[in-house]
Each structure stands twice: as structure tokens, then as C-alpha cells.
Scaffold this active site. Structure first.
Site, PDB file in Angstrom:
ATOM      1  CG  HIS A  42      -1.909  -0.857   1.465  1.00  0.00           C
ATOM      2  ND1 HIS A  42      -2.647  -1.560   0.345  1.00  0.00           N
ATOM      3  CD2 HIS A  42      -1.529  -2.307   1.785  1.00  0.00           C
ATOM      4  CE1 HIS A  42      -3.681  -2.504   1.087  1.00  0.00           C
ATOM      5  NE2 HIS A  42      -2.576  -3.283   1.866  1.00  0.00           N
ATOM      6  CG  ASP A 184     -10.638   8.525   6.805  1.00  0.00           C
ATOM      7  OD1 ASP A 184     -10.911   8.971   8.057  1.00  0.00           O
ATOM      8  OD2 ASP A 184      -9.947   8.481   5.809  1.00  0.00           O
ATOM      9  CB  ILE A 216      -9.489   7.189   0.200  1.00  0.00           C
ATOM     10  CG1 ILE A 216      -9.972   8.022  -0.410  1.00  0.00           C
ATOM     11  CG2 ILE A 216      -9.311   5.631  -0.678  1.00  0.00           C
ATOM     12  CD1 ILE A 216     -10.618   7.999  -2.145  1.00  0.00           C
ATOM     13  CG  HIS A 289      -6.534   0.941   0.133  1.00  0.00           C
ATOM     14  ND1 HIS A 289      -6.668   2.389   0.460  1.00  0.00           N
ATOM     15  CD2 HIS A 289      -5.692   0.648   1.520  1.00  0.00           C
ATOM     16  CE1 HIS A 289      -6.697   3.075   1.703  1.00  0.00           C
ATOM     17  NE2 HIS A 289      -6.255   2.012   2.786  1.00  0.00           N
ATOM     18  CD  GLU A 439     -15.778  -6.725  27.926  1.00  0.00           C
ATOM     19  OE1 GLU A 439     -16.295  -6.989  28.737  1.00  0.00           O
ATOM     20  OE2 GLU A 439     -16.097  -6.084  26.822  1.00  0.00           O
ATOM     21  CG  HIS A 500     -23.609 -14.160  30.899  1.00  0.00           C
ATOM     22  ND1 HIS A 500     -24.700 -13.617  29.893  1.00  0.00           N
ATOM     23  CD2 HIS A 500     -22.966 -13.618  31.794  1.00  0.00           C
ATOM     24  CE1 HIS A 500     -24.056 -12.700  29.985  1.00  0.00           C
ATOM     25  NE2 HIS A 500     -23.774 -12.226  31.365  1.00  0.00           N
ATOM     26  NE  ARG A 547     -21.477 -18.565  39.346  1.00  0.00           N
ATOM     27  CZ  ARG A 547     -23.151 -18.495  39.089  1.00  0.00           C
ATOM     28  NH1 ARG A 547     -23.422 -17.175  38.773  1.00  0.00           N
ATOM     29  NH2 ARG A 547     -23.581 -19.066  39.270  1.00  0.00           N
TER      30      ARG A 547
END
Length: 693
Positions: A42, A184, A216, A289, A439, A500, A547
Site C-alpha cells: 500500500h 480512517d 479513502i 488501496h 473488553e 454467559h 465461579r
């Protein structure tokens, strides 16, 4: 140093004849030639940002090319990792010396012209995206957009903590700044927004993001998806925002950087408006790109620069001397002054100096593990998260650079340091870090801390690994000692249900090269896990904790938890065992219960606790055979997670008691019955594999 071209660098190479412009155009032409030869890469952003990189490095970056690992150097993070040729050109023209992992000079350049000519080729020091440890001068591995932004926040946090702990009146050891070049794409990614919000809250005035606003992306104009006012967003985060209207205006860029240096109450965002280095329509879209520019476009561009069109990888005389001198003449005296200050500091503050030496050399203080608790046998037991929290609290006072926190879950992950201050604005000596419900940002920040001599850790519920997978993966790719603490590790979460209850996360971590995933089976294994983690900082660790309470096994009856160091060990045995039960985490005590039941029925069994596949695979063949003899093919694995991977240990004749669904919402006892995690079920499966042997 003079800013005029030498006799060997005629002014015809550029209209104003200055070495500044000549250096900038050298960065651009090296980029074009490297991408063209590789037919990959690039060139646009490096070409557009060449004046920005030149201004920052030549006038502001405090950096000594002869000592690129100097602890108090300014950091330059190229978050736009696809623009790697900008960094490689800067490192080459700055004449940065290569150093090995111990900081010893190798006698080579960090990036030679030959390396640039071999851009993106196998075994080159110039891979497509910059890689930490692979190329001297690369501060972090970037490529996945936004990660470098998050890393830079961690680096800025580390500087603030180091300064608060070690700086004393008349002895400034840490006062460096962190600069990040973002695009960007970086600012669209959520991780950068999480990190920027945290940086604004913490008022990290040592942090400067330089945003290349070129409008871009791969699909075309950013207006397709991204038309917000980024400056206003960052002002809302609490940042100082400065606009530079033309990337080629070095004076305006210098003024913006000077403003950053004089801002002491918030981080700074410099928005640089640029036109990407070149463009060519392909099917109605920008070529910004795509890969190589093509010979014709390169020739036309060099002609516009007044560059010799017949020369490739051309560095005019005087350019390296000019650029290296501009950086070294500022950085070398600063580094030498720092070393002199440190020498005096050793006399004035010997204890802190000893601590600092240990941290910087990645060694441990004598007696660092002296206060780690030993847990007595207890049938009721303690959750491994609670045990691990007690162990962490015993280690941190002896290893104060072991630092971290949680994504708003410290009361649940048990990672608070008792009696410790919080790391907050105006309290940068705190030891409890609050990352908020971020996170992904936490992961990138912890990596940045770990890249700055700290042993960073971040904690959350195991299922939320999904939210932070990219930085966890990058910690393994970079081979840094980040510690990932995951609690609520199984269907043992119970009533919270499938959203979970982590099922596939263990398999993902174990599939990650270089990641030591440890799931301790009781409190003493949790203690052994922390010992193993702290001793090894050359790769990341994932500590996976329960837990629910786990019985604390009687180690006078069963084997010592120190066997965790080998990854797997024989926990309970029989003479001439007929079947092997292999378990991790909360399921270890279940395996012990089944073992005792089989024993009462006259069936000889062996229990293998296997908290870390990673560690087990590092052992000798002889050790592996002693734990899992090839002759014993009747094997059962027991784990409240995916079956994937267990076949390598149980073989074709073994069976896995595992999870094939996302669990259910119910009390743990009901879940255990439903999914087969009971003593009778384990005994039944053990007998079945013996029958089919």
C-alpha cells in the site's frame, strides 16, 4: 545540520533544493519502488504522510537511533500497519541500529536498503505489516486496524505509572510521549473508540494521535459509511483537537506538535487532512488501496519530484546524514543525561533502583513467591477465582509491576488488590485499573502496558473473550507476557444461561500458537498456576477460573499441585491402571470422585489433571509416556467445553464427556445432570471404554 542539498545531491532533484524536501521525497520513492518490486503493498498512505513522519521524527521524537530500546524513548506507533513502508523508510533513513532480544547490538542496521528491496518477501525484516520482535524499532505489531491505537493508550498509561512510582525530585526517569499515526479505518473500529474514551477519562496528556484524514478506504470514499465529525467526537471524549489542513505543510504540523507538547491536561488528536499519495480509477473506484502503482505511474511521479526516473531504491547523498543527525543530535544527549541520572539514582534510592533493574531486565526479586498461600484440604472448597485472587494479592507487593484490572468486573473476577489505590487522573501510582465495560479496548491497552516493561493483566468473564479476541491473539503473536484472567469458565455459571456459558473458548485459546491456557482444578493448582505465569514472561497466559466453589484436594493423599508446571500430571493412581480419566478445572474433583467409585468396585483407574495442554506438549516424550502410557487406550476426558482437540489425548478408542450445545439456564446441579457431568456418568463411560478396548 544544514538543510541544503550537497554537491552530490543537486538541487535539480527538487525544486527548493532542501534536504528536508529531499528526505521526504526519498521516503516516497522508496515506498513506490518497494511496493512495485513486491507487486504487493500500500503506497498511498506512506507517500501522503511522508511530510508528517519526517516532521515528527526530525523535530520532536525523542529517540536515539544508536540505542533504540532506551526505556525513556518516545514511542511511535504506526496503527495504520498497512502503511508499513513509511515506518521502514523512517527506520532506514534514521540509521537505527539493530539490537537483539537482550538489547545487544548485532552490528546490522535495523532496516537496510536491502531489506526494503525485499519488502514483503520471506524471511525479510520488512513484512507486510510491522511485527514487534521481528524488526528493531517496531514498537508493536499492527495491521488489524485500531489495535495500535489501543496499544498506545497502554503505553501512555505505563509511562504515567512508571513516572509516579520511580520519579523523585531532581530525578526524572520517565517522561516520554507516545505518538500514534492512525487512519480512517482505525477510527471506525470500535477498539479505538473504547481506548480513546478511556484515555480522555484518564487525561493522558502524554498521548498524541495523528489522524490521516484522507477520506479513502478499500471500497472507495469514506462518505459511503463514515461522515461523522471525528474532531467533535474526540472533543466529547475530553481530547484536545487540532487541525492541519495540508499534510505537506510541515510548519503547520510542527506547530500542532508543539501545542501537544504544551498541553498538560488531556490527550491530543491532530487531524491531518491529506490527499492519498496517488490515485487511478479502476472500475470507477480509487486505486488507493490496490497493490503496485505500475511503471508508468511511478515514472510520472518521479518526474514530478525531479527524481532520476532510471533509478530505483535511490537514496541521495546527504539524506541519511541529515535525517539521522536531526534525530540523534537531540536523542543521544537526552539518553546520556538519562543514564547519568539513573547512575545517581542508584545511590539516592537503592531499593527502588534494584526494583527498577529487575523490571527492566525481566527478572524477579528474591522471595517474590514467599507469601503465596497454601490451601488446606476442604471438601466444600473455594472457587478458583477466589483462590487466584488471594494468590495475586500475595504476589503484587513483591512484584509491583504486575499490574492490571478488569472490564468493570473486579468484584467478580477477584482481581482487586486489597487496600490498593485506583489508577485514576491525579492518582497515577494506583495499582487497581478500571477499564470499564470495554473488553476489546482493555485487551489492546494491556498489550501496550506489557510492551512498556509492565506485566499487564486484564480480566473478564470467559465468554467475553469473544469481545477481545484480536488483542489476545496479538499478544501471542508478539510473544509478550500479558496475562488474561477469565472467570465464570463453564456451564457452572448456571442460571445466567447460554449467553454467559463459554463452550468453544477453551478450544480457541488452545488453538492459538504460544498461548499458555491454564485451567486449575482447585485452590492449590490456582496458586501453582500463578507461580508458573509470573516465572515466564516470554509469552502470554490465559488463566481460566471457576465461579463455583471447587473442593480443595488433600495433597497428602493425592499428588502435589506443583505438577501443574508440567501441564499434566498423575493426580491419583492405581497399580496397573485399566482406565485413565483426564480432566481440567472444576471437573478434576469429579474425576477424583469417579476414581474413588471405580476403586471401590475393584477397577484400577488413574486420574490425570491436565490444566495446560501448552505446558504438557513442551515435556519430553518420556514424561508424556509416564503420564499417558500408549498401552492404556481406555481413556475418558471430562471437560465442560468443546470436545475439539481432546482426541489427541484420548485416541480413537477413548470418549469425551464434553459440551456439544450452548448450555442452558438452570442451577448447576440440574445442568450437571442434563449434560452428564456426574460421578455415575463418568463411571459409566469409563466402564464402556474398558469394554470396547
Amino acid at each position: 545540520m544544514s538543510d541544503t542539498a550537497t554537491a552530490d545531491s543537486p538541487t535539480s532533484l527538487h525544486e527548493d533544493g532542501s534536504l528536508s524536501r529531499l528526505t521526504i521525497d526519498t521516503i516516497r520513492t522508496l515506498t513506490m519502488d518497494a511496493v512495485q518490486k513486491a507487486n504487493s503493498g500500500h503506497p498511498g498512505t506512506p507517500m501522503a504522510m511522508a511530510p508528517v513522519g519526517y516532521t515528527l521524527w526530525s523535530q520532536f521524537l525523542r529517540y536515539d537511533p544508536s540505542k533504540p530500546d532506551w526505556p525513556n524513548r518516545d514511542r511511535f506507533v504506526l496503527s495504520v500497519g498497512h502503511a508499513s513502508m513509511l515506518l521502514y523508510a523512517l527506520l532506514h533513513l534514521a540509521k537505527v541500529d539493530e539490537v537483539d532480544a537482550k538489547g545487544n547490538k548485532t552490528g546490522h542496521e535495523a532496516v537496510s536498503l536491502n531489506d526494503i528491496e525485499n519488502f514483503r518477501q520471506i524471511c525479510s525484516k520488512t513484512p507486510g505489516h510491522p511485527e514487534y520482535r521481528h524488526t528493531t524499532g517496531v514498537e508493536t505489531t499492527t495491521g488489524p486496524l485500531g489495535q495500535g491505537c489501543g496499544n498506545s493508550v497502554g503505553m501512555a498509561i505505563a509511562e504515567r505509572w512508571l513516572a509516579a512510582r520511580y520519579n523523585k525530585p531532581g530525578y526524572t526517569l520517565f517522561d516520554h510521549d507516545v505518538y500514534t499515526l492512525a487512519g480512517d479505518g482505525d477510527l471506525m473500529e470500535g477498539v479505538s473508540q473504547e481506548a480513546a474514551s478511556l484515555a480522555g477519562h484518564l487525561r493522558l496528556s502524554n498521548l498524541c494521535w495523528i489522524y490521516d484524514s484522507n477520506h479513502i478506504t478499500i471500497e472507495g470514499k469514506t462518505s459511503l459509511t463514515f461522515d461523522e465529525d471525528v474532531g467533535k467526537r474526540f472533543e466529547a471524549y475530553g481530547w484536545n483537537v487540532i487541525h492541519v489542513n495540508d499534510a505537506n505543510d510541515c510548519a503547520a504540523m510542527a506547530a500542532a506538535l508543539d501545542t501537544f507538547r504544551n498541553t498538560d491536561d488531556k490527550p491530543t488528536m491532530i487531524i491531518v487532512h491529506s490527499i492519498i499519495g496517488y490515485g487511478s480509477p479502476i472500475a470507477g473506484t480509487s486505486k488507493a488501496h490496490s497493490d503496485a502503482m505500475g511503471d508508468a505511474v511511478i515514472a510520472e511521479t518521479k518526474r514530478a519530484y525531479g527524481w532520476p526516473e532510471d533509478k530505483t531504491f535511490y537514496v541521495p547523498d546527504g539524506v541519511i546524514e541529515h535525517f539521522n543527525g536531526a534525530i540523534a543530535d537531540r536523542g543521544r544527549p537526552a539518553r546520556e543525561e538519562w543514564e547519568a541520572t539513573l547512575a545517581k539514582y542508584r545511590t539516592a534510592f537503592p531499593d527502588l533502583a534494584t526494583e527498577l533493574d529487575a523490571m527492566l531486565s525481566d527478572t524477579l526479586p528474591e522471595g517474590w513467591d514467599a507469601d503465596i498461600p497454601v490451601f488446606e484440604p476442604d471438601a466444600k472448597g473455594i472457587a478458583s477465582r477466589d483462590a487466584a485472587g488471594k494468590v495475586l494479592n500475595a504476589i503484587v507487593p513483591k512484584v509491583p509491576w504486575l499490574l492490571g484490572g478488569s472490564a468493570d468486573l473486579a468484584p467478580s473476577t477477584k482481581t482487586d488488590i486489597k487496600g490498593g489505590k485506583s489508577f485514576e487522573p491525579g492518582s497515577y501510582d494506583g495499582v487497581n485499573f478500571h477499564f470499564g465495560v470495554r473488553e476489546h479496548g482493555m485487551g489492546a491497552v494491556v498489550n501496550g502496558m506489557s510492551l512498556s516493561h509492565l506485566r499487564g493483566y486484564g480480566s473478564t468473564f470467559f465468554v467475553f473473550l469473544d469481545y477481545m479476541r484480536p488483542p489476545v491473539r496479538l499478544s501471542a503473536l508478539m510473544e509478550i507476557g500479558a496475562v488474561w484472567i477469565f472467570t465464570h469458565d463453564s456451564i457452572g455459571v448456571g442460571e445466567d444461561g447460554p449467553t454467559h456459558q463459554p463452550i468453544e473458548q477453551l478450544a480457541m485459546l488452545r488453538a492459538t500458537p504460544g498461548m499458555d491456557t491454564i485451567r486449575p482444578g482447585d485452590a492449590n493448582e490456582a496458586a501453582a498456576a500463578w507461580k508458573a505465569i509470573v516465572k515466564e514472561s516470554g509469552h502470554p497466559h490465559a488463566l481460566v477460573l471457576s465461579r463455583q466453589a471447587l473442593p480443595t484436594l488433600d495433597r497428602t493423599k493425592y499428588a502435589s499441585a506443583d505438577g501443574l508446571e508440567q501441564g499434566a500430571y498423575v493426580l491419583a493412581d492405581s497399580e496397573n491402571p485399566q482406565v485413565i480419566l483426564i480432566a481440567t478445572g472444576s471437573e478434576v474433583s469429579l474425576a477424583i470422585g469417579a476414581y474413588e467409585q471405580l476403586k471401590s468396585e475393584g477397577i484400577a483407574a488413574r486420574v490425570v489433571s491436565m490444566p495446560s495442554w501448552f505446558r504438557y506438549e513442551r515435556q519430553s516424550d518420556a514424561y508424556k509416556e509416564s503420564v499417558l502410557p500408549k498401552a492404556i487406550t481406555a481413556r475418558v476426558s471430562i471437560e465442560m467445553g468443546s470436545e475439539i482437540g481432546w482426541d489427541r489425548y484420548i485416541g480413537l478408542e477413548g470418549k469425551a464427556i464434553s459440551m456439544a450445545t450452548f448450555g442452558a439456564s438452570a442451577p448447576l446441579a440440574k445442568l450437571a445432570d442434563k449434560f452428564g457431568f456426574t460421578i455415575p456418568k463418568v463411571v459409566e463411560v469409563a466402564k464402556s471404554v474398558m469394554e470396547t478396548k
